[in-house]
Design a protein around this motif. Structure first.
Motif, short mmCIF file in Angstrom:
data_model
loop_
_atom_site.label_atom_id
_atom_site.label_comp_id
_atom_site.label_asym_id
_atom_site.label_seq_id
_atom_site.Cartn_x
_atom_site.Cartn_y
_atom_site.Cartn_z
N ALA A 106 -2.83 -1.48 -5.41
CA ALA A 106 -1.51 -1.68 -6.01
C ALA A 106 -1.45 -3.00 -6.77
O ALA A 106 -0.86 -3.07 -7.86
N ALA A 107 -2.08 -4.04 -6.22
CA ALA A 107 -2.08 -5.34 -6.90
C ALA A 107 -2.84 -5.26 -8.22
O ALA A 107 -2.44 -5.88 -9.22
N ALA A 108 -3.94 -4.51 -8.24
CA ALA A 108 -4.73 -4.37 -9.47
C ALA A 108 -3.92 -3.66 -10.55
O ALA A 108 -3.98 -4.03 -11.74
N LEU A 109 -3.15 -2.64 -10.18
CA LEU A 109 -2.32 -1.94 -11.15
C LEU A 109 -1.21 -2.85 -11.68
O LEU A 109 -0.90 -2.84 -12.87
N ARG A 110 -0.62 -3.63 -10.80
CA ARG A 110 0.42 -4.55 -11.22
C ARG A 110 -0.14 -5.59 -12.19
O ARG A 110 0.46 -5.90 -13.24
N GLN A 111 -1.33 -6.13 -11.89
CA GLN A 111 -1.95 -7.12 -12.77
C GLN A 111 -2.33 -6.50 -14.11
O GLN A 111 -2.15 -7.11 -15.17
N LEU A 112 -2.84 -5.27 -14.09
CA LEU A 112 -3.20 -4.59 -15.33
C LEU A 112 -1.96 -4.41 -16.19
O LEU A 112 -2.01 -4.66 -17.41
N ALA A 113 -0.85 -4.00 -15.62
CA ALA A 113 0.38 -3.82 -16.39
C ALA A 113 0.86 -5.14 -16.98
O ALA A 113 1.27 -5.20 -18.16
N GLU A 114 0.80 -6.20 -16.19
CA GLU A 114 1.25 -7.51 -16.67
C GLU A 114 0.37 -8.00 -17.81
O GLU A 114 0.87 -8.50 -18.83
N ARG A 115 -0.94 -7.86 -17.67
CA ARG A 115 -1.86 -8.30 -18.72
C ARG A 115 -1.71 -7.44 -19.97
O ARG A 115 -1.81 -7.95 -21.09
N TRP A 116 -1.46 -6.15 -19.79
CA TRP A 116 -1.27 -5.25 -20.93
C TRP A 116 -0.04 -5.67 -21.73
O TRP A 116 -0.09 -5.77 -22.97
N CYS A 117 1.06 -5.94 -21.04
CA CYS A 117 2.29 -6.35 -21.73
C CYS A 117 2.11 -7.70 -22.43
O CYS A 117 2.59 -7.88 -23.57
N LEU A 152 0.84 -1.20 0.00
CA LEU A 152 0.00 0.00 0.00
C LEU A 152 0.88 1.25 0.00
O LEU A 152 1.78 1.40 0.82
N ALA A 153 0.60 2.17 -0.92
CA ALA A 153 1.32 3.44 -0.95
C ALA A 153 0.96 4.26 0.29
O ALA A 153 -0.22 4.39 0.65
N LEU A 154 1.97 4.79 0.95
CA LEU A 154 1.72 5.61 2.13
C LEU A 154 1.00 6.89 1.74
O LEU A 154 1.31 7.52 0.74
N SER A 155 0.01 7.26 2.55
CA SER A 155 -0.81 8.43 2.27
C SER A 155 -1.37 8.96 3.58
O SER A 155 -1.67 8.19 4.50
N SER A 156 -1.53 10.28 3.64
CA SER A 156 -2.13 10.87 4.83
C SER A 156 -3.57 10.40 5.02
O SER A 156 -4.09 10.44 6.15
N ARG A 157 -4.21 9.98 3.96
CA ARG A 157 -5.60 9.55 4.07
C ARG A 157 -5.75 8.09 4.49
O ARG A 157 -6.86 7.63 4.73
N ASN A 158 -4.65 7.36 4.59
CA ASN A 158 -4.75 5.96 4.99
C ASN A 158 -5.32 5.81 6.39
O ASN A 158 -5.91 4.77 6.72
N HIS A 159 -5.15 6.84 7.23
CA HIS A 159 -5.63 6.72 8.60
C HIS A 159 -7.17 6.73 8.66
O HIS A 159 -7.75 6.37 9.67
N TYR A 160 -7.82 7.13 7.56
CA TYR A 160 -9.28 7.06 7.51
C TYR A 160 -9.79 5.62 7.41
O TYR A 160 -10.96 5.34 7.67
N LEU A 161 -8.92 4.70 6.99
CA LEU A 161 -9.34 3.33 6.73
C LEU A 161 -9.61 2.58 8.04
O LEU A 161 -8.84 2.68 8.99
N SER A 162 -10.70 1.81 8.06
CA SER A 162 -10.95 0.91 9.18
C SER A 162 -9.94 -0.25 9.11
O SER A 162 -9.29 -0.45 8.08
N PRO A 163 -9.80 -1.03 10.18
CA PRO A 163 -8.87 -2.17 10.11
C PRO A 163 -9.16 -3.12 8.95
O PRO A 163 -8.23 -3.58 8.27
#
Length: 285
Positions: free
Chosen positions: A204-215, A183-194
């Motif tokens: 991040a996993a979705a972006l990685r999979q999209l890049a792999e499938r695109w290639c 997970l990319a660090l962000s000031s808004r991450n503290h809004y997330l519940s556990p």
């Protein structure tokens, strides 16, 4: 560490230096911000960090009033990094009168992606950054400004603004800091519940999979970018997210990538809401 509140005070404090290294922030600092400060230190003869929550870049329904403000903790963290000057203006210092003069970025870059879903956002960003630049670099020969790569489109907009206004500022990109699960660090991450925090790594996993499938599809001569992006959106929705976009773009101009664009020149970008928290991320490939 010197703390100043007004632009004249800041200019006076910087008058003895020749090359400021500047990190603009909205406070609520985390390791991502601090890594930018550490990167900035060897790039200039004085390190300046601003803390200012900029009303101009928030839409009416967004979280300006509730945006976390952690002044004491921020100062402690900055002292530990060796920051020299903190510029922490009040709103009345930055905007003593209504800011009717604004910097409007190129809509071809600023009205897509984040700009499509947050109209006017980059006008607010460019206006405050220009004002901060004029405060920090006024009377200086040159300097460096450090921005995080997590805000990929913002980094490109600022670079274009600096280039077109011929500002004597080198824009340095700091790599995205991530938690162990990606997970990319962000000031808004503290809004997330556990539970949301445990799920948040899926962006991040979705972006990685999209890049792999695109290639893979490009290599096979069967690239259908629209279908791949729709599949990525649908998969994230199925996990309970509300995605705004998941897309592959050229790094050079953030226009949609085609089969003519080779890996090594591309970036996958995404923005999605998990519960009430909107997260963004990107992956160069």
């Amino acid at each position: 560490m010197l703390i100043v509140r007004t632009i004249p005070e800041l200019r006076q404090a910087l008058s003895a230096y020749h090359r400021p290294a500047f990190v603009p922030t909205m406070g609520n600092l985390h390791e991502g911000h601090l890594s930018l400060v550490r990167q900035a230190k060897p790039l200039g003869d004085v390190t300046v960090v601003s803390i200012f929550v900029n009303r101009l870049q928030f839409l009416p329904h967004e979280d300006f009033d509730s945006y976390p403000r952690t002044w004491e903790a921020d100062c402690d963290k900055l002292r530990a990094t060796g920051c020299d000057i903190v510029f922490a203006p009040r709103e009345s210092d930055m905007y003593p009168e209504p800011q009717t003069f604004k910097v409007h970025p190129d809509p071809r870059l600023a009205d897509i992606l984040e700009g499509q879903f947050r109209p006017g956002f980059f006008t607010g960003v460019c206006t405050v950054v220009m004002k901060l630049f004029l405060a920090v670099f006024f009377g200086q020969r040159a300097g460096v400004a450090v921005f995080g790569q997590k805000d990929y489109q913002q980094l490109m907009v600022i670079r274009q603004m600096v280039r077109q206004f011929a500002l004597p500022i080198e824009v340095h990109a700091g790599q995205t800091c991530r938690a162990e699960d990606g997970l990319a660090l962000s000031s808004r991450n503290h809004y997330l519940s556990p539970a949301e925090r445990a799920e948040a790594k899926a962006l991040a996993a979705a972006l990685r999979q999209l890049a792999e499938r695109w290639c893979a599809a490009r290599a096979a001569g069967a690239l259908d970018a629209a279908a791949l992006e729709q599949d990525a959106l649908d998969a994230l929705r199925a996990r309970g997210w509300q995605p705004d976009y998941l897309t592959v773009r050229r790094r050079s101009d953030l226009q949609p990538a085609t089969a003519a664009d080779a890996p090594g020149t591309l970036v996958a970008l995404g923005a999605a809401r998990l519960g009430s928290t909107r997260l963004i991320d990107n992956l160069e490939f």
